[in-house]
Design a protein around this motif. Structure first.
Motif, PDB file in Angstrom:
ATOM      1  N   LYS A  47      36.051  33.183  29.543  1.00  0.00           N
ATOM      2  CA  LYS A  47      37.107  33.726  28.689  1.00  0.00           C
ATOM      3  C   LYS A  47      36.523  34.722  27.688  1.00  0.00           C
ATOM      4  O   LYS A  47      37.070  35.809  27.481  1.00  0.00           O
ATOM      5  CB  LYS A  47      37.829  32.602  27.962  1.00  0.00           C
ATOM      6  CG  LYS A  47      39.009  33.078  27.124  1.00  0.00           C
ATOM      7  CD  LYS A  47      39.709  31.907  26.448  1.00  0.00           C
ATOM      8  CE  LYS A  47      40.928  32.307  25.684  1.00  0.00           C
ATOM      9  NZ  LYS A  47      40.791  33.345  24.717  1.00  0.00           N
ATOM     10  N   LYS A  50      35.687  37.835  29.553  1.00  0.00           N
ATOM     11  CA  LYS A  50      36.908  38.583  29.889  1.00  0.00           C
ATOM     12  C   LYS A  50      37.412  39.336  28.663  1.00  0.00           C
ATOM     13  O   LYS A  50      37.805  40.500  28.741  1.00  0.00           O
ATOM     14  CB  LYS A  50      37.988  37.636  30.410  1.00  0.00           C
ATOM     15  CG  LYS A  50      39.303  38.339  30.739  1.00  0.00           C
ATOM     16  CD  LYS A  50      40.473  37.399  30.835  1.00  0.00           C
ATOM     17  CE  LYS A  50      40.872  36.766  29.556  1.00  0.00           C
ATOM     18  NZ  LYS A  50      41.794  37.483  28.695  1.00  0.00           N
ATOM     19  N   SER A  54      37.790  43.305  28.203  1.00  0.00           N
ATOM     20  CA  SER A  54      39.074  43.896  27.802  1.00  0.00           C
ATOM     21  C   SER A  54      38.881  44.833  26.626  1.00  0.00           C
ATOM     22  O   SER A  54      39.447  45.934  26.585  1.00  0.00           O
ATOM     23  CB  SER A  54      40.078  42.800  27.436  1.00  0.00           C
ATOM     24  OG  SER A  54      40.384  42.008  28.550  1.00  0.00           O
TER      25      SER A  54
END
Length: 165
Positions: A47, A50, A54
C-alpha cells in the motif's frame, strides 16, 4: 495389578498422544498467526509503495516523460548533425582564399598606417630634458635653514579654525 498397570500405561499413552496433538495444533496456529502477520506487513508495504507510485505519477505523467524523451532525441539529432558537418568539413574555395588574403592585406595596411601615424605623433612632441638623478648622498642643510623651512611649511598650511558646537 499388572493388568491395571497396562491399562494405566495405555491411558497415559493416549493422554500423551492427545497432548501431543494439541501441542501440534497450537504450533500450527502460531505458524498461521505468524504467516498472517507477515502477510499484513506485506500488504501494508504494498500500500505504501502504491501510494508512493501514485504520488510520483501525479508529479510526472506519461506525457511528460514522452515529451522529455522527444527533447532528448532532438538534442541528440542536433548534436549528430553538428558532428557530421564538422567531420565533413568545407575546404575554402579559391574565391574564399582570395577574399581572406584581401582582408588580411587590408588589415596589415591599416596597422602600418596606424604605426606610421603614432610615430609621427611621437616625433612631433618636443623633447623634454629632465635633470639627472643624483647618485651620491644629498648635501646637508645647516640647522638654521632647516628651522626656516619648517617655519615656512607651517605658515603655508591653512589655518585651523575652531568652531564652538
Amino acid at each position: 495389578m499388572a493388568i491395571h498397570l497396562l491399562k494405566l500405561r495405555k491411558h497415559k499413552l493416549n493422554e500423551a498422544s492427545k497432548v501431543e496433538n494439541q501441542l501440534l495444533t497450537v504450533l500450527q496456529m502460531v505458524d498461521t498467526i505468524s504467516s498472517k502477520e507477515n502477510e499484513a506487513e506485506l500488504i501494508k508495504a504494498m500500500k505504501v509503495g502504491k501510494d508512493a507510485l501514485s504520488q510520483l505519477h501525479k508529479e510526472m505523467s506519461v506525457d511528460d516523460v514522452l515529451d522529455l524523451m522527444d527533447e532528448v532525441k532532438e538534442g541528440i539529432e542536433v548534436e549528430n548533425e553538428i558532428n557530421n558537418i564538422l567531420a565533413q568539413g568545407t575546404p575554402l574555395s579559391a574565391v574564399d582564399d582570395s577574399e581572406v588574403e584581401a582582408e588580411l592585406a587590408a588589415l596589415e595596411k591599416e596597422m602600418e598606417e596606424e604605426e606610421a601615424e603614432a610615430k609621427k605623433e611621437e616625433e612631433s612632441l618636443p623633447e623634454i630634458t629632465l635633470p639627472e638623478v643624483p647618485m651620491g648622498e644629498l648635501p646637508k642643510l645647516p640647522e638654521k635653514e632647516k628651522e626656516d623651512l619648517v617655519v615656512e611649511e607651517q605658515s603655508e598650511s591653512p589655518e585651523q579654525v575652531m568652531v564652538a558646537s
